[in-house]
Design an enzyme around this catalytic site. Sequence first.
Site, PDB file in Angstrom:
ATOM      1  CB  SER A 179      74.939  55.982  24.584  1.00  0.00           C
ATOM      2  OG  SER A 179      73.716  56.006  23.563  1.00  0.00           O
ATOM      3  CG  HIS A 231      70.358  57.630  27.130  1.00  0.00           C
ATOM      4  ND1 HIS A 231      70.755  56.052  27.323  1.00  0.00           N
ATOM      5  CD2 HIS A 231      71.129  57.885  26.046  1.00  0.00           C
ATOM      6  CE1 HIS A 231      71.591  55.729  26.342  1.00  0.00           C
ATOM      7  NE2 HIS A 231      71.714  56.786  25.473  1.00  0.00           N
ATOM      8  CG  ASP A 245      68.304  55.047  29.402  1.00  0.00           C
ATOM      9  OD1 ASP A 245      67.553  55.412  28.539  1.00  0.00           O
ATOM     10  OD2 ASP A 245      69.413  54.668  29.309  1.00  0.00           O
TER      11      ASP A 245
END
Length: 305
Positions: free
Chosen positions: A166, A279, A247
């Site tokens: 991320s 995610h 995601d």
Amino acid sequence: MDSSTNEITHEFLPYFRFYKDGRIERLGKYGAPEIAPTGLDPKTHVQTKDVVVSSESCVSARLFLPKNSHPDHKLPLVVHYHGGAFCIGSPLNKNFHNFLASLAAEANAIVISVVYRLAPEHPLPTAHQDSFAALQWIATHSNGQGPDPWLNEYADFGRVFLAGESAGANIAHYVAVQAGATKLVGPNIVGLLILHPYFGGKEIDKLYSLIYPTGSGFSDPIFYPEVDPNLSGMAGAKALVCVAEKDSLRDIGVAYYESLRKSGWGGTLSFHETEGEDHGFFLANPSSHNVEPLIKAMADFINQD
């Protein structure tokens, strides 16, 4: 006391409240996350410890050393940057700690995960600057004369990887570009492990303005790597880009892969997609049957010739 100082100017739930007097309040579990202790990890038998990178900036790191490590057999070194939208998270947190211990064990690699300063208290690009400075500190161990004995004795600086998920994937990319642009001496950065990356999309989101008030929007190479003139010189000979089917940032990960492919960067690209997951599932749902295959894909990438 002026009651107006307690006035909330805006909120970013469930993470923060911003007050008129400049205070920032961290909410709920994001203000007091569960911390994993250092020492011997009972599941993986990985040893861990915390080290100070810079007393001036208060940047630190957590080190993960696989069992049966020996100075005569140097191990790959994975430099990791945690996710959390640049404003939450830490390798000291239980979910990150457990994931990194599992990666160190599976890959038989030393992992060092950087505790950089968080936005919005420290607006971007502080996290990026801290993270590159941490790599420079790590590089001082390349000749075996750095301040940390584990890095001196066990790390193979000819096999260094940058990794993150991320926001941490964004940082890992940035650090690799800076290492290439500055021709960083010491570590040989072999590759990047980019998991569920967080870069800019077709619109500038609300969080961007809160954590990066000096950002330049669509012309900002930190969030839009395709506009970076230094992209083609990024350090590393290969990259693994990982996405998850469900995601909301999946397409951003795919776009990042395509940006690297078209950039003139000469490395080898690999792509890994996890079906049916969202995610950061490996942190949010560590018992998922899809976590082990992801860690194995990362370990194989680290150890392939």
